[in-house]
Design an enzyme around this catalytic site. Structure first.
Site, PDB file in Angstrom:
ATOM      1  N   ASP A 103     -12.197   9.700  -9.275  1.00  0.00           N
ATOM      2  CA  ASP A 103     -12.536  10.196  -8.035  1.00  0.00           C
ATOM      3  C   ASP A 103     -12.060  11.843  -8.062  1.00  0.00           C
ATOM      4  OD1 ASP A 103     -13.271   7.732  -7.356  1.00  0.00           O
ATOM      5  OD2 ASP A 103     -11.410   7.428  -6.096  1.00  0.00           O
TER       6      ASP A 103
HETATM    7  N1  URA Z   1      -9.661   3.685  -8.763  1.00  0.00           N
HETATM    8  C1  URA Z   1      -9.788   4.532  -7.898  1.00  0.00           C
HETATM    9  O1  URA Z   1      -9.938   4.163  -6.537  1.00  0.00           O
HETATM   10  N2  URA Z   1      -9.927   5.856  -8.149  1.00  0.00           N
HETATM   11  C2  URA Z   1     -10.079   6.377  -9.211  1.00  0.00           C
HETATM   12  O2  URA Z   1     -10.465   7.556  -9.477  1.00  0.00           O
HETATM   13  C3  URA Z   1     -10.007   5.467 -10.429  1.00  0.00           C
HETATM   14  C4  URA Z   1      -9.838   4.334 -10.060  1.00  0.00           C
END
Ligand code: URA
Length: 240
Positions: A103
Site C-alpha cells: 500500500d
Molecule cells: N497488507 C496490507 O494491509 N497492506 C500492505 O501493504 C501489505 C499487506
C-alpha cells in the site's frame, strides 16, 4: 543469441545508434576479434564481448531489494504519486517492475526485477510464499488474537484467510507485532486486524520468502541482491 547492438544497448552502453557508432569505429570485439556489424549475433552464454578491451558481461535480469518508503505507489507509472520505480536510478534495463504491491503508506521490502517468471512464482497463490510484516496496532493485541489468526479470519471474502502466525512483541495501548501470512489479498494485514476491531497504524514488510529486509538498508534506498539471495530465488523460480 541476440544482435550485438541490442546486447550493448541492453547493457547500458548507449542507445542503439550510439552503440552502432562504437561498433562501426572498431571499438567492440567478440572473442578477441573486432566486430564491425551491428547485426552480428552474440551467444550471451558463450561469447566474450569487450569494449576497448574491457569485458562486458551480459545480464538479462536485474534483481534489487528495495526498502519502500511511505508515499509512493507500487506501480511502474502513476499520474499523481511517485512510484517505487522513481527510486531505482541505476538499473540497466528499462523493463523493471515491483513484485507485488505494498500500500502507499506501507514501508519495507519490495523486490524490483524484470524477471517475469520469478515474479509469477513468488506471487502465485499455490506457492504459499511467506511474507512477514512488522506492525504497530492501535489497541491491545492479545493471546486470543494469536488463536484467531491461526484459525483464519473472515475478512469479507469468499473464504477466510489462511492460518497466519502472529507474534506479539509488545502489548499495550499501542501494540507491536509481527505477522506472517502466505497469501497476498488486497490490504490483507489491515483487514485482518480490522476484523478483530483493531487498527494498523504502521506497517512494514520485513521478509518475503527467503529475502529479509537488511537492518542497514535505509528507507527509500535499494541494493542489488547478493549471489546467495539470487540463488535462493532461482530455486523458487525453478519450482523447487
Ligand atoms: N497488507 C496490507 O494491509 N497492506 C500492505 O501493504 C501489505 C499487506
Amino acid at each position: 543469441m541476440i544482435r550485438l547492438d541490442k546486447f550493448l544497448s541492453e547493457m547500458g552502453l548507449g542507445t542503439r545508434s550510439e552503440v552502432k557508432k562504437l561498433i562501426k569505429t572498431g571499438q567492440i570485439a567478440i572473442n578477441g576479434t573486432v566486430a564491425v556489424k551491428p547485426e552480428t549475433k552474440v551467444d550471451t552464454d558463450a561469447d566474450e564481448v569487450s569494449v576497448n578491451g574491457r569485458i562486458v558481461k551480459y545480464q538479462r535480469y536485474e534483481y534489487y531489494l528495495f526498502n519502500k518508503p511511505s508515499g509512493c505507489v507500487s506501480a511502474t507509472s502513476d499520474n499523481v504519486h511517485d512510484t517505487v520505480m522513481d527510486y531505482i536510478t541505476d538499473a540497466v534495463h528499462d523493463d523493471l517492475f515491483p513484485v507485488g504491491r505494498l500500500d502507499i503508506d506501507t514501508e519495507g521490502l519490495l523486490l524490483i526485477t524484470n524477471d517475469g517468471v520469478l515474479s509469477h512464482e513468488l506471487l502465485s497463490p499455490s506457492k504459499h510464499v511467506a511474507k512477514t510484516y512488522y506492525a504497530r496496532i492501535d489497541g491491545e493485541v492479545t493471546w486470543d488474537d494469536i488463536i484467531r489468526f491461526k484459525e483464519g479470519i473472515d475478512i469479507g471474502d469468499e473464504r477466510p484467510t489462511k492460518p497466519a502466525e502472529l507474534v506479539i512483541k509488545k502489548s499495550g495501548s499501542v501494540s507491536e507485532i509481527e505477522l506472517t501470512i502466505t497469501e497476498g489479498k488486497f490490504h490483507q494485514v489491515k483487514r485482518m486486524f480490522e476484523a478483530l476491531g483493531k487498527r494498523v497504524i504502521y506497517l512494514k514488510r520485513i521478509s518475503m520468502g527467503p529475502l529479509k529486509l537488511p537492518d542497514d538498508l535505509k528507507t527509500g534506498t535499494y541494493r542489488a541482491l547478493t549471489q546467495a539471495e539470487t540463488d535462493m530465488l532461482m530455486q523458487i523460480k525453478s519450482g523447487k
